[in-house]
Scaffold this active site. Structure first.
Site, PDB file in Angstrom:
ATOM      1  N   HIS A 178      87.055 100.579  11.418  1.00  0.00           N
ATOM      2  CA  HIS A 178      86.450 101.566  12.303  1.00  0.00           C
ATOM      3  C   HIS A 178      85.657 100.918  13.433  1.00  0.00           C
ATOM      4  O   HIS A 178      85.931 101.193  14.595  1.00  0.00           O
ATOM      5  CB  HIS A 178      85.617 102.638  11.608  1.00  0.00           C
ATOM      6  CG  HIS A 178      85.168 103.612  12.653  1.00  0.00           C
ATOM      7  ND1 HIS A 178      85.980 104.609  13.131  1.00  0.00           N
ATOM      8  CD2 HIS A 178      84.079 103.621  13.442  1.00  0.00           C
ATOM      9  CE1 HIS A 178      85.389 105.219  14.136  1.00  0.00           C
ATOM     10  NE2 HIS A 178      84.238 104.632  14.353  1.00  0.00           N
ATOM     11  N   TYR A 234      85.009 100.439  18.294  1.00  0.00           N
ATOM     12  CA  TYR A 234      83.891 100.289  19.241  1.00  0.00           C
ATOM     13  C   TYR A 234      83.975  98.964  19.970  1.00  0.00           C
ATOM     14  O   TYR A 234      83.513  98.845  21.102  1.00  0.00           O
ATOM     15  CB  TYR A 234      82.548 100.468  18.529  1.00  0.00           C
ATOM     16  CG  TYR A 234      82.405 101.876  18.051  1.00  0.00           C
ATOM     17  CD1 TYR A 234      82.333 102.925  18.966  1.00  0.00           C
ATOM     18  CD2 TYR A 234      82.414 102.196  16.706  1.00  0.00           C
ATOM     19  CE1 TYR A 234      82.275 104.234  18.548  1.00  0.00           C
ATOM     20  CE2 TYR A 234      82.349 103.499  16.280  1.00  0.00           C
ATOM     21  CZ  TYR A 234      82.283 104.521  17.205  1.00  0.00           C
ATOM     22  OH  TYR A 234      82.239 105.820  16.792  1.00  0.00           O
ATOM     23  N   PHE A 267      94.779 108.436  18.404  1.00  0.00           N
ATOM     24  CA  PHE A 267      94.309 107.147  18.934  1.00  0.00           C
ATOM     25  C   PHE A 267      95.025 106.698  20.203  1.00  0.00           C
ATOM     26  O   PHE A 267      94.602 105.742  20.822  1.00  0.00           O
ATOM     27  CB  PHE A 267      94.205 106.061  17.859  1.00  0.00           C
ATOM     28  CG  PHE A 267      95.448 105.720  17.106  1.00  0.00           C
ATOM     29  CD1 PHE A 267      96.516 105.115  17.729  1.00  0.00           C
ATOM     30  CD2 PHE A 267      95.522 105.956  15.731  1.00  0.00           C
ATOM     31  CE1 PHE A 267      97.643 104.772  17.019  1.00  0.00           C
ATOM     32  CE2 PHE A 267      96.659 105.618  15.013  1.00  0.00           C
ATOM     33  CZ  PHE A 267      97.721 105.029  15.662  1.00  0.00           C
ATOM     34  N   ARG A 274     104.244 107.056  10.855  1.00  0.00           N
ATOM     35  CA  ARG A 274     104.906 105.876  10.299  1.00  0.00           C
ATOM     36  C   ARG A 274     106.166 106.247   9.535  1.00  0.00           C
ATOM     37  O   ARG A 274     106.390 105.766   8.420  1.00  0.00           O
ATOM     38  CB  ARG A 274     103.963 105.141   9.353  1.00  0.00           C
ATOM     39  CG  ARG A 274     102.764 104.563  10.054  1.00  0.00           C
ATOM     40  CD  ARG A 274     101.850 103.834   9.122  1.00  0.00           C
ATOM     41  NE  ARG A 274     101.051 102.871   9.856  1.00  0.00           N
ATOM     42  CZ  ARG A 274     100.128 102.111   9.303  1.00  0.00           C
ATOM     43  NH1 ARG A 274      99.872 102.199   8.028  1.00  0.00           N
ATOM     44  NH2 ARG A 274      99.457 101.248  10.030  1.00  0.00           N
TER      45      ARG A 274
HETATM   46  C1  HEM Z   1     104.262 103.518  26.464  1.00  0.00           C
HETATM   47  C2  HEM Z   1     103.173 103.859  25.822  1.00  0.00           C
HETATM   48  C3  HEM Z   1     103.147 104.147  24.347  1.00  0.00           C
HETATM   49  C4  HEM Z   1     103.973 104.942  23.603  1.00  0.00           C
HETATM   50  C5  HEM Z   1     105.142 105.787  24.083  1.00  0.00           C
HETATM   51  C6  HEM Z   1     103.523 104.860  22.226  1.00  0.00           C
HETATM   52  C7  HEM Z   1     104.093 105.541  21.156  1.00  0.00           C
HETATM   53  C8  HEM Z   1     103.699 105.437  19.835  1.00  0.00           C
HETATM   54  C9  HEM Z   1     104.200 106.236  18.742  1.00  0.00           C
HETATM   55  C10 HEM Z   1     105.225 107.346  18.839  1.00  0.00           C
HETATM   56  C11 HEM Z   1     103.572 105.819  17.612  1.00  0.00           C
HETATM   57  C12 HEM Z   1     103.729 106.386  16.206  1.00  0.00           C
HETATM   58  C13 HEM Z   1     104.673 105.602  15.391  1.00  0.00           C
HETATM   59  C14 HEM Z   1     104.677 106.024  13.941  1.00  0.00           C
HETATM   60  O1  HEM Z   1     103.663 106.492  13.398  1.00  0.00           O
HETATM   61  O2  HEM Z   1     105.732 105.852  13.301  1.00  0.00           O
HETATM   62  C15 HEM Z   1     102.693 104.743  17.984  1.00  0.00           C
HETATM   63  C16 HEM Z   1     101.890 104.044  17.104  1.00  0.00           C
HETATM   64  C17 HEM Z   1     100.872 103.187  17.509  1.00  0.00           C
HETATM   65  N1  HEM Z   1     100.509 102.869  18.813  1.00  0.00           N
HETATM   66 FE1  HEM Z   1     101.484 103.432  20.490  1.00  0.00          FE
HETATM   67  N2  HEM Z   1     102.440 104.017  22.170  1.00  0.00           N
HETATM   68  C18 HEM Z   1     102.174 103.567  23.445  1.00  0.00           C
HETATM   69  C19 HEM Z   1     101.140 102.739  23.837  1.00  0.00           C
HETATM   70  C20 HEM Z   1     100.164 102.264  22.992  1.00  0.00           C
HETATM   71  C21 HEM Z   1      98.981 101.569  23.410  1.00  0.00           C
HETATM   72  C22 HEM Z   1      98.594 101.270  24.854  1.00  0.00           C
HETATM   73  C23 HEM Z   1      98.291 101.248  22.292  1.00  0.00           C
HETATM   74  C24 HEM Z   1      96.987 100.521  22.124  1.00  0.00           C
HETATM   75  C25 HEM Z   1      96.394  99.799  23.014  1.00  0.00           C
HETATM   76  C26 HEM Z   1      99.059 101.721  21.155  1.00  0.00           C
HETATM   77  C27 HEM Z   1      98.720 101.544  19.834  1.00  0.00           C
HETATM   78  C28 HEM Z   1      99.417 102.036  18.755  1.00  0.00           C
HETATM   79  C29 HEM Z   1      99.064 101.790  17.369  1.00  0.00           C
HETATM   80  C30 HEM Z   1      97.897 100.947  16.871  1.00  0.00           C
HETATM   81  C31 HEM Z   1      99.984 102.502  16.595  1.00  0.00           C
HETATM   82  C32 HEM Z   1     100.008 102.607  15.068  1.00  0.00           C
HETATM   83  C33 HEM Z   1     101.036 101.751  14.471  1.00  0.00           C
HETATM   84  C34 HEM Z   1     101.109 101.975  12.989  1.00  0.00           C
HETATM   85  O3  HEM Z   1     101.004 103.111  12.514  1.00  0.00           O
HETATM   86  O4  HEM Z   1     101.233 100.972  12.290  1.00  0.00           O
HETATM   87  N3  HEM Z   1     100.174 102.347  21.617  1.00  0.00           N
HETATM   88  N4  HEM Z   1     102.770 104.539  19.349  1.00  0.00           N
HETATM   89 CU   LIG Z   2      87.299 105.414  12.277  1.00  0.00          CU
END
Ligand code: HEM
Ligand SMILES: [Cu+2]
Length: 562
Positions: free
Chosen positions: A231, A235, A383, A446
């Site tokens: 968490h 921050y 997020f 996920r």
């Molecule tokens: C083009 C821009 C982006 C798109 C279209 C996108 C799309 C997604 C989607 C659909 C998921 C869900 C996947 C799932 O739960 O199966 C995901 C997970 C995630 N995204 Fe993005 N995202 C983008 C940019 C970013 C950015 C800029 C960050 C952080 C700086 C970020 C951080 C994360 C994180 C931490 C997860 C979680 C991964 C996990 O569950 O293990 N994403 N993203």
């Molecule tokens: Cu939190």
């Protein structure tokens, strides 16, 4: 004997300030890793629209390999590099001190080394454990060693800033730390305390286990240590954005910081209460009593207070600036803000995104509501408008002055920069609507849902056509936004011509308040004391829980599910 006068030459941007170069390397390396991570995003967004294009991606062995790359590179690697760049450089300039450059370059190369190790594991499909790497999922040892080095190097950067600040205090007895340096140092103190959990988890449990030295680990203990850091790490991502909102936006808007004491109070509060709240990620975990969950839930609401202070105080600074320029009326003053400046607009859009993100966060943090949204698509919906926009779009906005400032090169195509910010903002808003909505319909996060057999996917899709379409469309908007943004970055960096003398300065804002006479501000300047108090609060909120787990472990062997 003759003395040479020293004039910085136009083509050598770093003669007068070699620390500019390290700031450039840290931030640009972070942006490059982000590019790789972000390119996975649209594939995932299409998955949540029921469209599976993974079969056309021969370089990805599975959805989860891509998702590990996305989460690790975006949330852990990009943020850490970028923050190390700005939160080393900005306080050094504010204190008019130079970091030890050899040490600073050592931290940079150590971080690169760590990331390369982790990348070998992930790209070889030997660590598709996602960015939370929950055991019993067991990745290759290089993944954990790399992660440990990434965190260790960031701590060394933080230590260097605190060391510089301590030296400044000694050299300036009785003086109050300048506000930007104050906020930066407070952030580093917070991160040092916050990182303890992940450091203990990785160094004492996961590395020995991945290397085969220990046969099993306790998943609950590992998760608890992870979220102890997990968490407050948000921050660590957010406060550098707040530094920019408090300290730079007033000047960029044409005004001054309306309440500097409030800015300091907000950061002091973050230092005190951001750490003991991680259990709000574990409301559904068995083995932790509800009493502790409720205590940490209440502390979570306490840590929303400094964010609200920030919202009001930053908005007040912008209103002040707009009224100086003749802005009138209840909302009419907003028209006087510099909306054609990409750096300013990107950051204000980031703030707007954070209002929605913060509101959703209150729902996540409430124990009863959490049960509805836990592990659904709602959570990534949340997020991406906090770290994915409030932080990321602020950092994008900062690069629009930072890269020209560091290199002496002109910002390439400011109109494209402005457009990229709007596209990112709109894309993320659509994404957030789609994903929150899918989550409320019970679609899990996920989950490679697009690969489900048709009858099963249809069970989701028949209720969720609109949100699924929105999510898919948002992925395409965001892809365009990313291409525009990286064109601006590459276009800026690849110019041959430098004009160092006319490069933009760091937009340090002046303050309306004289803080030297304020007792409260003088008190808050005791960051070591606040750090010690924060430590005691953390011991109280985590000591008994962790002790219970350590003394009665439930050990489980590792698994590889990919
Ligand atoms: C083009 C821009 C982006 C798109 C279209 C996108 C799309 C997604 C989607 C659909 C998921 C869900 C996947 C799932 O739960 O199966 C995901 C997970 C995630 N995204 Fe993005 N995202 C983008 C940019 C970013 C950015 C800029 C960050 C952080 C700086 C970020 C951080 C994360 C994180 C931490 C997860 C979680 C991964 C996990 O569950 O293990 N994403 N993203
Ligand atoms: Cu939190």
């Amino acid at each position: 004997m003759t003395t040479k006068t020293f004039t910085p030459s136009q083509d050598k941007a770093y003669d007068t300030h070699p620390e500019k170069k390290i700031a450039l390397y840290y931030t640009v390396t972070g942006l490059i890793f982000l590019l790789v991570g972000v390119l996975m995003g649209p594939l995932q967004a299409l998955n949540y629209a029921g469209i599976d294009i993974y079969k056309y991606m021969p370089f990805l062995k599975s959805y989860y390999q891509g998702l590990t790359l996305h989460g690790v590179l975006n949330a852990l690697v990009f943020t850490t590099y970028f923050i190390c760049g700005i939160l080393l450089y900005i306080p050094a300039r504010d204190l008019k001190l130079r970091p030890n450059m050899t040490f600073a370059w050592f931290t940079y190369w150590l971080m690169n080394f760590g990331v390369v190790l982790a990348a070998i594991a992930i790209l070889g499909n030997n660590a598709s454990v996602l960015y939370t790497f929950y055991p019993p999922l067991k990745g290759h040892p290089l993944f954990y060693i790399g992660a440990a080095l990434l965190v260790a190097s960031s701590l060394l950067v933080g230590g260097q800033v605190i060391y510089m600040w301590t030296g400044w205090k000694k050299a300036n007895p009785g003086k109050i730390t300048p506000v930007t340096a104050y906020m930066s140092v407070a952030t580093w103190f917070m991160w040092i305390l916050a990182s303890l959990g992940i450091v203990v988890e990785v160094v004492f449990y996961l590395i020995p286990w991945a290397l085969g030295w220990t046969p099993a680990v306790d998943p609950l203990l590992a998760r608890t240590l992870f979220w102890y850091t997990g968490h407050p790490i948000v921050y660590f991502w957010l406060l550098p954005a707040y530094v920019s909102w408090y300290a730079f936006i007033p000047k960029q808007a044409g005004g001054k910081i309306v309440s500097e004491p409030l800015a300091r109070l907000a950061f002091a509060m973050f230092l005190l209460v951001s750490v003991p709240v991680g259990l709000h990620h574990q409301f559904t975990d068995p083995g932790i009593s509800n009493t502790w969950k409720l205590i940490q839930m209440s502390l979570t609401f306490a840590v929303a207070v400094p964010s609200m202070l920030t919202a009001f105080s930053v908005a007040a600074s912008m209103e002040y600036a707009a009224r100086l320029k003749g802005g009138k009326g209840l909302t009419g003053w907003m028209g006087k803000l510099p909306w054609n400046e990409p750096s300013f607009t990107a950051q204000v859009l980031a703030m707007v995104s954070f209002i929605f993100g913060g509101a959703g966060g209150i729902a996540n943090a409430s124990m009863s509501l959490n049960y509805v949204v836990h592990n659904t698509a709602w959570i990534p919906g949340h997020f991406h408008i906090t770290v994915g926009t409030a932080t990321t779009l602020t950092f994008f906005g900062m690069t629009f002055w930072l890269l020209p400032h560091l290199t002496g090169k002109k910002l390439f195509n400011p109109r494209l920069a402005l457009a990229s910010s709007w596209w990112w903002f709109v894309g993320m808003m659509v994404f957030a609507v789609g994903m929150h909505w899918e989550g409320l319909l019970g679609i899990p996060r996920r989950a490679h849902i697009a690969a489900l057999p048709k009858e099963l996917l249809d069970q989701y899709a028949q209720n969720a056509q609109i949100p699924m379409a929105l999510t898919g469309i948002s992925g395409m908007i965001l892809l365009v936004a990313a291409i525009m943004y990286y064109t601006v970055v590459a276009g800026t960096l690849m110019q041959g011509k430098r004009d160092v003398q006319n490069a933009p300065e760091i937009p340090f804002s002046e303050s309306l308040t004289n803080v030297e006479t304020r007792k409260s501000v003088r008190f808050l300047d005791n960051l070591w004391l606040l750090f010690a108090v924060a430590f005691v609060i953390v011991l109280g909120a985590y000591g008994p829980i962790l002790w219970g787990m350590i003394s009665d472990p439930n050990l489980v062997p590792g698994m590889r599910l990919w």
